[in-house]
Design an enzyme around this catalytic site. Structure first.
Site, PDB file in Angstrom:
ATOM      1  N   ASP A  35       0.843  -1.192   0.000  1.00  0.00           N
ATOM      2  CA  ASP A  35       0.000   0.000   0.000  1.00  0.00           C
ATOM      3  C   ASP A  35       0.878   1.240   0.000  1.00  0.00           C
ATOM      4  O   ASP A  35       1.975   1.234   0.570  1.00  0.00           O
ATOM      5  CB  ASP A  35      -0.916   0.018   1.226  1.00  0.00           C
ATOM      6  CG  ASP A  35      -2.211   0.780   0.969  1.00  0.00           C
ATOM      7  OD1 ASP A  35      -2.144   2.015   0.779  1.00  0.00           O
ATOM      8  OD2 ASP A  35      -3.277   0.154   0.956  1.00  0.00           O
ATOM      9  N   ASP A  62       3.428   1.685  -4.852  1.00  0.00           N
ATOM     10  CA  ASP A  62       2.764   2.687  -5.663  1.00  0.00           C
ATOM     11  C   ASP A  62       2.447   2.035  -7.004  1.00  0.00           C
ATOM     12  O   ASP A  62       3.340   1.813  -7.821  1.00  0.00           O
ATOM     13  CB  ASP A  62       3.672   3.916  -5.851  1.00  0.00           C
ATOM     14  CG  ASP A  62       3.011   5.011  -6.679  1.00  0.00           C
ATOM     15  OD1 ASP A  62       1.937   4.773  -7.261  1.00  0.00           O
ATOM     16  OD2 ASP A  62       3.585   6.116  -6.742  1.00  0.00           O
ATOM     17  N   TYR A 154     -13.172   5.494 -14.870  1.00  0.00           N
ATOM     18  CA  TYR A 154     -13.259   4.364 -13.954  1.00  0.00           C
ATOM     19  C   TYR A 154     -14.034   3.191 -14.555  1.00  0.00           C
ATOM     20  O   TYR A 154     -13.603   2.033 -14.483  1.00  0.00           O
ATOM     21  CB  TYR A 154     -13.930   4.829 -12.654  1.00  0.00           C
ATOM     22  CG  TYR A 154     -14.079   3.789 -11.590  1.00  0.00           C
ATOM     23  CD1 TYR A 154     -13.061   3.557 -10.669  1.00  0.00           C
ATOM     24  CD2 TYR A 154     -15.252   3.042 -11.462  1.00  0.00           C
ATOM     25  CE1 TYR A 154     -13.203   2.616  -9.655  1.00  0.00           C
ATOM     26  CE2 TYR A 154     -15.407   2.104 -10.464  1.00  0.00           C
ATOM     27  CZ  TYR A 154     -14.374   1.889  -9.563  1.00  0.00           C
ATOM     28  OH  TYR A 154     -14.523   0.946  -8.568  1.00  0.00           O
ATOM     29  N   LYS A 158     -12.823  -0.739 -15.427  1.00  0.00           N
ATOM     30  CA  LYS A 158     -13.335  -1.957 -14.804  1.00  0.00           C
ATOM     31  C   LYS A 158     -13.797  -2.977 -15.851  1.00  0.00           C
ATOM     32  O   LYS A 158     -13.740  -4.177 -15.618  1.00  0.00           O
ATOM     33  CB  LYS A 158     -14.473  -1.606 -13.847  1.00  0.00           C
ATOM     34  CG  LYS A 158     -14.022  -0.824 -12.620  1.00  0.00           C
ATOM     35  CD  LYS A 158     -12.991  -1.584 -11.795  1.00  0.00           C
ATOM     36  CE  LYS A 158     -12.606  -0.852 -10.527  1.00  0.00           C
ATOM     37  NZ  LYS A 158     -11.632  -1.604  -9.695  1.00  0.00           N
ATOM     38  N   THR A 189     -17.040   1.152   2.180  1.00  0.00           N
ATOM     39  CA  THR A 189     -15.637   1.394   2.519  1.00  0.00           C
ATOM     40  C   THR A 189     -15.497   2.803   3.076  1.00  0.00           C
ATOM     41  O   THR A 189     -16.402   3.637   2.925  1.00  0.00           O
ATOM     42  CB  THR A 189     -14.758   1.257   1.273  1.00  0.00           C
ATOM     43  OG1 THR A 189     -15.149   2.272   0.334  1.00  0.00           O
ATOM     44  CG2 THR A 189     -14.905  -0.111   0.630  1.00  0.00           C
TER      45      THR A 189
END
Length: 261
Positions: A35, A62, A154, A158, A189
């Protein structure tokens, strides 16, 4: 003697990644968290050890930088001789925007991290898994894999990950490596909750289009991830599993021109 399995989780410091870390921890796996948020990763690793992980470590990652992916992969294999599961949970979101208003730089950033970064991880770990003759890889798709969305960077990303999953499954399968994806619905989240709190997501609209009238929790997705990585899913590869409280089915059902009385 049964060897302890090892899972690598990108984006493991929060959200679905963190929930996946905890699910593998409860099963007693070794865990390597990657992360960009190293402090959050350390917190997740400590929680994983307390939950029963054989070991849990954090390495900086990264996804936008190829050198970082290479260093992360090398570091993971320096700690563990083999990796049994890779969970690609690292990525970034995008708020709704008109197609013609989106800066191309935003498109480039989303694709560099969500698609190119996932590809780099899968190449790096896939080579070693195929050489070892076993392993499971999980990619992170979305409802936008199947439905149009006002997220013109986005959503296509996906869709690309679904194609990547299927290509990898066919390519890696003869070597004993399975590749699947999950497609989380609207998942509570921290990033999603922040968008709800900011008024850029409407939770009631989500519930109205869901068969099960609640948001998906990160733990729901983590259970699906763990199943797909387990021996119970040994004949499953190349699939994208929605975990969406029935949003895909209900959104289509309620849009039909005639509804039952």
């Amino acid at each position: 003697m049964t060897l302890t399995k090892t899972a690598v989780v990108t984006g493991g410091a929060s959200g679905i990644g963190e929930a996946s870390v905890m699910r593998f921890a409860r099963a007693g796996w070794n865990i390597v968290i990657g992360d960009i948020n190293e402090r959050g990763g350390e917190t997740a690793a400590e929680a994983a050890r307390e939950a029963g992980a054989a070991s849990a470590s954090v390495l900086p990652l990264d996804l936008g930088e190829e050198a970082s992916v290479t260093a992360f992969t090398t570091g993971a294999y320096e700690q563990h001789a083999r990796v049994d599961a890779v969970v690609n949970s690292g990525g970034i979101l995008q708020n709704g925007i008109r197609f013609t208003d989106m800066p191309v730089e935003e498109f480039d950033t989303v694709w560099r991290i969500n698609v190119r970064g996932t590809l780099l991880i899968n190449q790096a770990f896939g080579r070693r898994m195929m050489a070892a003759g076993s392993g499971s890889i999980i990619n992170m798709c979305s409802l936008t894999t199947y439905r149009a969305s006002p997220q013109p960077a986005y959503a296509p990303a996906k869709v690309a990950l679904k194609s990547m999953t299927e290509t990898m499954a066919a390519d890696f399968g003869p070597s004993g490596v399975r590749v699947n994806a999950v497609a989380p619905g609207y998942t509570r989240t921290p990033a999603m909750q922040a968008r709800i709190d900011a008024g850029v997501r409407d939770p009631q609209a989500i519930l109205d289009k869901s068969a099960i009238k609640r948001l998906v929790e990160p733990t729901d997705v983590a259970e699906a991830v763990f199943f797909l990585c387990s021996d119970a899913a040994s004949a499953i590869t190349g699939v994208v599993l929605p975990v969406d409280c029935g949003w895909l089915a209900t959104s289509a059902y309620t849009s039909y021109a005639s509804q039952p009385e």
